[in-house]
Motif scaffolding. Structure first.
Motif, PDB file in Angstrom:
ATOM      1  N   UNK A  40       4.842  -7.735   1.619  1.00 21.58           N
ATOM      2  CA  UNK A  40       4.135  -6.800   0.756  1.00 21.58           C
ATOM      3  C   UNK A  40       2.828  -6.353   1.401  1.00 21.58           C
ATOM      4  N   UNK A  41       2.529  -5.070   1.268  1.00 22.15           N
ATOM      5  CA  UNK A  41       1.285  -4.498   1.777  1.00 22.15           C
ATOM      6  C   UNK A  41       0.414  -4.180   0.567  1.00 22.15           C
ATOM      7  N   UNK A  42      -0.657  -4.934   0.402  1.00 19.02           N
ATOM      8  CA  UNK A  42      -1.479  -4.831  -0.802  1.00 19.02           C
ATOM      9  C   UNK A  42      -2.716  -3.990  -0.489  1.00 19.02           C
ATOM     10  N   UNK A  43      -2.831  -2.844  -1.150  1.00 19.51           N
ATOM     11  CA  UNK A  43      -3.927  -1.909  -0.886  1.00 19.51           C
ATOM     12  C   UNK A  43      -5.288  -2.562  -1.041  1.00 19.51           C
ATOM     13  N   UNK A  44      -5.470  -3.305  -2.126  1.00 22.91           N
ATOM     14  CA  UNK A  44      -6.786  -3.887  -2.402  1.00 22.91           C
ATOM     15  C   UNK A  44      -7.187  -4.891  -1.323  1.00 22.91           C
ATOM     16  N   UNK A  45      -6.223  -5.671  -0.837  1.00 26.41           N
ATOM     17  CA  UNK A  45      -6.518  -6.656   0.205  1.00 26.41           C
ATOM     18  C   UNK A  45      -6.882  -5.959   1.518  1.00 26.41           C
ATOM     19  N   UNK A  46      -6.145  -4.924   1.873  1.00 29.47           N
ATOM     20  CA  UNK A  46      -6.441  -4.200   3.098  1.00 29.47           C
ATOM     21  C   UNK A  46      -7.798  -3.506   3.014  1.00 29.47           C
ATOM     22  N   UNK A  69       7.041   2.757   9.146  1.00 33.17           N
ATOM     23  CA  UNK A  69       6.478   1.428   9.323  1.00 33.17           C
ATOM     24  C   UNK A  69       6.277   0.710   7.993  1.00 33.17           C
ATOM     25  N   UNK A  70       6.180   1.469   6.912  1.00 39.42           N
ATOM     26  CA  UNK A  70       6.146   0.884   5.567  1.00 39.42           C
ATOM     27  C   UNK A  70       7.086   1.684   4.685  1.00 39.42           C
ATOM     28  N   UNK A  71       7.446   1.085   3.561  1.00 37.03           N
ATOM     29  CA  UNK A  71       8.285   1.762   2.578  1.00 37.03           C
ATOM     30  C   UNK A  71       7.744   1.432   1.195  1.00 37.03           C
ATOM     31  N   UNK A  72       7.699   2.420   0.308  1.00 37.78           N
ATOM     32  CA  UNK A  72       7.180   2.228  -1.050  1.00 37.78           C
ATOM     33  C   UNK A  72       8.309   2.335  -2.055  1.00 37.78           C
ATOM     34  N   UNK A  73       8.238   1.462  -3.072  1.00 30.90           N
ATOM     35  CA  UNK A  73       9.225   1.467  -4.141  1.00 30.90           C
ATOM     36  C   UNK A  73       8.512   1.626  -5.474  1.00 30.90           C
ATOM     37  N   UNK A  80       6.084  -3.691   4.349  1.00 28.49           N
ATOM     38  CA  UNK A  80       6.395  -3.409   5.747  1.00 28.49           C
ATOM     39  C   UNK A  80       7.905  -3.266   5.877  1.00 28.49           C
ATOM     40  N   UNK A  81       8.333  -2.290   6.643  1.00 31.26           N
ATOM     41  CA  UNK A  81       9.772  -2.121   6.821  1.00 31.26           C
ATOM     42  C   UNK A  81      10.350  -3.325   7.558  1.00 31.26           C
TER      43      UNK A  81
END
Length: 224
Positions: A40-46, A69-73, A80-81
């Motif tokens: 998981x790619x977490x916006x707030x953490x990044x 390189x990433x995919x959103x659901x 991350x893909x």
């Protein structure tokens, strides 16, 4: 991030937008597998890690989704893909066709200033202590050299395509870095390629580029 990012693009980070800086930094994390496949790619953490707001991160992730390189659901978030070694054949098919085209085009069309930059990059590559550089840094240098060649073609459409597939190939290579015996040799090959392009020898440059891409793929296939 030490070599990829703004340094790889020869751009002063201070002149870049926050979204561009976020894009390059997150891209590096994804390619080098600091963000693992399917994680998981977490916006707030990044945003917290990068010291920026969530808007630049959100903009960066949209671009990275276009880069595959990433995919959103919906309602699940961004991830991350995945990395599938089976994709290497498809990616390599594209790169084996287009990397020689890029090398040939750069050899034929690069400006005098760009040829000088390629020579300087060849000198820097030759001076590297390749056997003692951490392997992820070697991959970042590999990316840097390829970006310079793509840029030297003067064809932004060819550049965009090759950057995308070089990124995807590099993610696969990073899965096996600890087992690959030829990473330093692979990076060293760039010296001849850069000098040949700068000298304007289009036929030789195209052949070196093809051998270069083919050789590294074969070294990966030998261990999977």
């Amino acid at each position: 991030m030490t070599v990829l990012g703004a340094d790889m693009l020869d751009v002063d980070p201070e002149t870049m937008s926050l979204a561009d800086r976020a894009y390059l930094t997150i891209q590096d994390k994804l390619i080098m597998l600091d963000i693992r496949p399917n994680e998981a790619v977490v916006e707030s953490e990044l945003a917290s890690q990068l010291g920026v707001g969530r808007t630049p991160v959100r903009e960066a992730l949209k671009r990275l989704e276009a880069d595959r390189l990433v995919v959103s659901f919906p309602r699940r978030g961004t991830f991350a893909t995945g990395v599938d070694v089976a994709d290497l054949r498809h990616i390599s098919q594209i790169r084996m066709s287009l990397e020689p085209v890029a090398a040939r085009t750069a050899a034929e069309s690069a400006s005098s200033a760009m040829r000088q930059q390629l020579i300087e990059l060849a000198d820097r590559t030759e001076a590297l202590d390749l056997e003692n550089i951490e392997r992820h840094e070697l991959m970042r240098w590999d990316l840097r050299v390829h970006r310079a060649i793509y840029r030297a073609t003067g064809n932004p459409h060819l550049e965009d395509v090759l950057v995308r597939y070089d990124n995807l190939a590099s993610r696969i290579f990073c899965l096996f870095l600890d087992r690959l015996p030829t990473v330093a040799q692979h990076v060293a090959e760039h010296t001849e390629l850069l000098r040949t392009i700068a000298a304007g020898d289009a036929d030789a440059a195209a052949q070196i580029a093809l051998d270069h891409v083919t050789g590294f793929e074969e070294s990966v296939r030998a261990i999977v």
